[in-house]
Design a protein around this motif. Structure first.
Motif, short mmCIF file in Angstrom:
data_model
loop_
_atom_site.label_atom_id
_atom_site.label_comp_id
_atom_site.label_asym_id
_atom_site.label_seq_id
_atom_site.Cartn_x
_atom_site.Cartn_y
_atom_site.Cartn_z
N PRO A 75 -84.18 35.04 116.81
CA PRO A 75 -85.15 35.21 117.91
C PRO A 75 -84.45 35.63 119.21
O PRO A 75 -83.61 34.92 119.75
CB PRO A 75 -85.77 33.82 118.03
N GLY A 76 -84.80 36.81 119.69
CA GLY A 76 -84.23 37.32 120.93
C GLY A 76 -82.85 37.91 120.79
O GLY A 76 -82.23 38.27 121.79
N HIS A 77 -82.32 37.99 119.58
CA HIS A 77 -80.97 38.50 119.38
C HIS A 77 -80.95 39.46 118.21
O HIS A 77 -81.72 39.32 117.25
CB HIS A 77 -79.98 37.35 119.10
N TYR A 78 -80.05 40.43 118.30
CA TYR A 78 -79.82 41.37 117.21
C TYR A 78 -78.32 41.62 117.15
O TYR A 78 -77.71 42.06 118.13
CB TYR A 78 -80.56 42.68 117.42
N LEU A 79 -77.71 41.28 116.03
CA LEU A 79 -76.26 41.43 115.86
C LEU A 79 -75.95 42.84 115.40
O LEU A 79 -76.44 43.28 114.35
CB LEU A 79 -75.73 40.41 114.86
N LYS A 80 -75.13 43.55 116.18
CA LYS A 80 -74.72 44.90 115.83
C LYS A 80 -73.21 44.97 115.86
O LYS A 80 -72.58 44.63 116.87
CB LYS A 80 -75.31 45.93 116.79
N ILE A 81 -72.61 45.37 114.75
CA ILE A 81 -71.16 45.49 114.65
C ILE A 81 -70.84 46.98 114.69
O ILE A 81 -71.14 47.73 113.75
CB ILE A 81 -70.64 44.85 113.35
N ASN A 82 -70.24 47.40 115.80
CA ASN A 82 -70.12 48.84 116.05
C ASN A 82 -69.35 49.57 114.97
O ASN A 82 -69.75 50.64 114.52
CB ASN A 82 -69.44 49.05 117.42
N HIS A 83 -68.22 49.01 114.54
CA HIS A 83 -67.35 49.78 113.64
C HIS A 83 -67.88 49.85 112.21
O HIS A 83 -67.29 50.56 111.38
CB HIS A 83 -65.93 49.22 113.66
N ILE A 84 -68.96 49.10 111.89
CA ILE A 84 -69.56 49.27 110.56
C ILE A 84 -71.02 49.67 110.67
O ILE A 84 -71.75 49.60 109.68
CB ILE A 84 -69.41 48.00 109.71
N SER A 85 -71.46 50.08 111.85
CA SER A 85 -72.82 50.58 111.99
C SER A 85 -72.92 51.97 111.37
O SER A 85 -71.92 52.64 111.12
CB SER A 85 -73.22 50.63 113.46
N GLU A 86 -74.15 52.39 111.13
CA GLU A 86 -74.36 53.70 110.48
C GLU A 86 -73.85 54.83 111.34
O GLU A 86 -73.42 55.87 110.83
CB GLU A 86 -75.84 53.88 110.18
N GLU A 87 -73.85 54.66 112.67
CA GLU A 87 -73.39 55.72 113.55
C GLU A 87 -71.89 55.59 113.87
O GLU A 87 -71.22 56.59 114.12
CB GLU A 87 -74.16 55.70 114.87
N GLY A 88 -71.36 54.34 113.86
CA GLY A 88 -70.00 54.14 114.37
C GLY A 88 -68.92 54.05 113.33
O GLY A 88 -67.73 54.14 113.67
N PHE A 89 -69.24 53.89 112.04
CA PHE A 89 -68.17 53.68 111.07
C PHE A 89 -67.31 54.93 110.86
O PHE A 89 -66.15 54.84 110.48
CB PHE A 89 -68.75 53.20 109.73
N THR A 90 -67.89 56.12 111.11
CA THR A 90 -67.11 57.35 110.91
C THR A 90 -66.06 57.57 111.99
O THR A 90 -65.23 58.46 111.85
CB THR A 90 -68.06 58.56 110.89
N LYS A 91 -66.08 56.76 113.06
CA LYS A 91 -65.07 56.88 114.09
C LYS A 91 -63.73 56.29 113.65
O LYS A 91 -62.70 56.56 114.26
CB LYS A 91 -65.54 56.20 115.38
N LEU A 92 -63.74 55.49 112.61
CA LEU A 92 -62.52 54.91 112.06
C LEU A 92 -61.96 55.85 111.00
O LEU A 92 -62.71 56.52 110.28
CB LEU A 92 -62.81 53.56 111.44
N PRO A 93 -60.63 55.94 110.87
CA PRO A 93 -60.05 56.81 109.83
C PRO A 93 -60.54 56.47 108.43
O PRO A 93 -60.87 57.36 107.65
CB PRO A 93 -58.53 56.56 109.98
N ALA A 94 -60.61 55.17 108.11
CA ALA A 94 -61.10 54.79 106.78
C ALA A 94 -62.57 55.14 106.60
O ALA A 94 -62.99 55.54 105.51
CB ALA A 94 -60.89 53.29 106.56
N GLY A 95 -63.37 55.02 107.68
CA GLY A 95 -64.77 55.40 107.59
C GLY A 95 -64.96 56.89 107.42
O GLY A 95 -65.82 57.34 106.66
N ALA A 96 -64.15 57.68 108.15
CA ALA A 96 -64.23 59.13 107.99
C ALA A 96 -63.84 59.56 106.58
O ALA A 96 -64.45 60.46 105.98
CB ALA A 96 -63.33 59.81 109.03
N ALA A 97 -62.79 58.90 106.01
CA ALA A 97 -62.39 59.22 104.64
C ALA A 97 -63.49 58.85 103.64
O ALA A 97 -63.74 59.58 102.67
CB ALA A 97 -61.09 58.48 104.31
N LEU A 98 -64.18 57.72 103.89
CA LEU A 98 -65.29 57.32 103.01
C LEU A 98 -66.43 58.33 103.09
O LEU A 98 -66.99 58.74 102.07
CB LEU A 98 -65.78 55.93 103.41
N GLN A 99 -66.78 58.75 104.29
CA GLN A 99 -67.87 59.72 104.46
C GLN A 99 -67.54 61.05 103.78
O GLN A 99 -68.39 61.67 103.12
CB GLN A 99 -68.15 59.93 105.95
N LEU A 100 -66.28 61.49 103.92
CA LEU A 100 -65.85 62.74 103.29
C LEU A 100 -65.92 62.63 101.77
O LEU A 100 -66.37 63.56 101.08
CB LEU A 100 -64.44 63.09 103.75
#
Length: 587
Positions: free
Chosen positions: A554-579
């Motif tokens: 209630p009143g809160h939403y937990l967002k983890i930037n480095h594993i979000s749908e928009e932010g995970f590709t900013k990490l080298p491992a995330g970019a390799a996964l997307q590729l």
């Protein structure tokens, strides 16, 4: 005195043949072609026999290759124990002195090996045979060979010096690592010393065929450096014309500086050597240089260049004129005044703007403090170690899908505080335990199990029909197939889920997931009973499942930037996964 010497000489002459006989190595025992009836009846021509796929099918009543691959525990009772069950209940120690020898093969692109070993003294009287398995490290391909003695053979302790050999293992990739395991048979339960494993590497192309025959391994062996004034000349030997290497490159670096030189020799002038000049090198500097063929992953030859100082008179020395000495302090003073003016203007400008627009800083501060505060969410302290996650998948969708699975495991382990278990990373343990035993242990010990579902999970390739094919071709196919792999582990997980559901047990241990290029219909019916996700869209939901963290309150939403749908590709491992996912979707 001379009579005693003569007697001693004759004794030595008579004893010499005996020494020579003792030192002569015993000939290795090679496998024979025998029938199962000959092995069971104990015929004289069935001392050491190879067991083929057709023999396994006749003895077991079904084709074990379709279910488990060629490496399964030896079914002793089916072969020898039906008439005398005690023959399969004894303990036998692991073989000794396991060696790998290379065999000449006509193909320059692969290697062939033969494995040899000696049986152990312990339990040798009950030894029934051997099973030899070969697995490529970093892959799931396995090839096995099974050898049995006939039922009347009972080896003595002196037979522990005999050397037994396997059949050849052909078509091994050059420059690759393999694990070979020799297992003594029979194998009773709760016994861990029945096998001996050895890791070896096949020869490189240069080791097998010579450097002049290998385009990928070739490099210039002879490099000569000469300096004349400011000119530095490098001479090196060219590749043989039959390799088709037409260009080269050279790179030198020192003190953070790099110079790159493209080299294209004119073969009409000289077909054995070529000279080129290095430019833009500084005097008095030691450079480390490399030269190689302009080919993918070419081997580089390293050499060193020391640029000497020029003698006096070669170039005019630099001098600082009096006018330059006077100008430097003036320039520095002007720069200091300019910097001070800019700082003062920067500090006073915001105040002027606030006054002009009647903006009160206290109101801004109050507004900022009333805004939403960032929340730091701590993981559960009840767990002292990261959760252990086993990832299972299907390799029937091709290497691109397997690569995507491997990149997913790397991302979860690096950025989601989870210990990932993946058979692709545990090749040695899988080779030692066997794929089935390894997966069963991981299913039992893991906190969570994630099944990556895909189209190939429900469509396994059909094996070739008929058992009359060449045995060597079957072994080569074993090294290119998956034998018992993660595919079968998924079948075990489906059964575990169905059993747990029927008993009303907790199903949170099990999860299913698909990549963006798969469909939800690819998830088997049993796995639809557990939580299933679409990756990479649901990475945060997967994180919530693994760590028991609620994303919404209630009143809160937990967002983890480095594993979000928009932010995970900013990490080298995330970019390799997307590729990897994009490459798999295009197959």
């Amino acid at each position: 005195m001379w009579k005693a010497a003569l007697v001693l000489y004759r004794l030595l002459a008579l004893g010499q043949p005996l020494w020579a006989q003792d030192e002569a190595p015993a000939a290795a025992i090679t496998p024979q072609d025998c029938s199962l009836d000959c092995i069971r009846q104990g015929g004289p021509g069935c001392e050491y026999c190879r067991i083929t796929r057709a023999d396994l099918k006749r003895a077991l009543g079904f084709n074990s290759i379709n279910l488990f691959g060629s490496c399964i525990p030896w079914p002793c009772f089916k072969f020898l124990g039906e008439e005398d069950p005690e023959i399969c209940q004894h303990y036998v120690q692991a073989p000794n002195d396991v060696k790998v020898e290379f065999v000449n093969e006509l193909s320059p692109k692969s290697d062939t090996i033969v494995v040899s070993w000696k049986p152990s003294y312990y339990g040798i009287a009950f030894l029934r045979g051997f099973q030899v398995s070969l697995q490529a490290l970093g892959g799931s391909s396995v090839a096995c060979q099974l050898f049995l003695f006939h039922r009347n053979v009972s080896l003595e302790a002196s037979h522990a010096q005999r050397v037994y050999t396997s059949d050849p293992f052909p078509s091994l990739s050059l420059g690759s690592q393999y694990a070979v395991t020799v297992m003594a048979l029979p194998v009773p339960e709760q016994w861990e010393r029945f096998y001996h494993s050895k890791i070896f590497s096949t020869r490189s192309c240069a080791e097998k065929n010579g450097l002049e025959q290998c385009k990928k391994d070739w490099y210039p062996k002879h490099v000569k450096v000469q300096q004349e004034g400011t000119a530095i000349t490098v001479t090196f030997n060219l590749a043989p014309p039959k390799l088709g290497i037409r260009s080269y490159f050279s790179r030198c670096y020192a003190n953070g500086m790099k110079t790159y030189t493209d080299i294209t020799p004119n073969s009409s002038n000289n077909q054995t050597h070529h000279s080129y000049q290095l430019k833009d090198l500084q005097e008095g500097t030691n450079y480390t240089c490399e030269i190689a063929a302009n080919q993918m992953d070419a081997v580089r030859k390293t050499f060193y260049v020391q640029v000497s100082h020029l003698q006096k008179g070669d170039s005019p020395p630099l001098s600082v004129t009096p006018s330059l000495a006077l100008m430097l302090p003036l320039c520095l003073s002007a720069a200091v005044v300019l910097v001070v003016s800019l700082v003062a203007l920067t500090l006073t400008r915001p105040r002027l703007l606030m006054k002009k627009f009647d903006i009160k800083p206290d109101m801004i501060k109050e507004h900022q403090e009333s805004g939403t505060q960032e929340e730091v969410m701590a993981l559960s302290k009840s767990r002292q170690t990261p959760p252990r996650l086993l990832i299972c998948y299907s390799s029937n969708d091709g290497p691109a899908h397997v690569k995507a699975v491997m990149q997913l495991g790397a991302f979860i382990q690096q950025h989601m505080a989870t210990q990932v278990c993946l058979d692709l990373w545990e090749s040695l343990s899988v080779a030692e335990e066997g794929s089935m035993a390894w997966h069963c242990r991981q299913i039992r010990e893991s906190d969570f199990i994630l099944a990556i579902c895909s189209q190939g999970l429900n469509h396994r390739p059909k094996p070739p029909e008929g058992d009359h094919q060449d045995e060597g071709a079957n072994r080569r196919r074993d090294l290119g197939s998956d034998a018992f792999s993660s595919d079968t582990a998924v079948q075990l997980i489906r059964e575990e889920v169905g059993r747990a559901k029927a008993k009303g047990q907790d199903l949170s241990k099990y999860m299913a997931a698909i990549f963006d290029y798969s469909e939800e219909t690819d998830i088997p019916t049993e796995l639809r009973l557990v939580s299933h996700y679409t990756l990479t869209r649901d990475l945060q939901l997967l994180f919530s499942h693994l760590h028991g963290v609620a994303l919404h309150r209630p009143g809160h939403y937990l967002k983890i930037n480095h594993i979000s749908e928009e932010g995970f590709t900013k990490l080298p491992a995330g970019a390799a996964l997307q590729l990897a996912i994009c490459e798999a979707s295009m197959v």
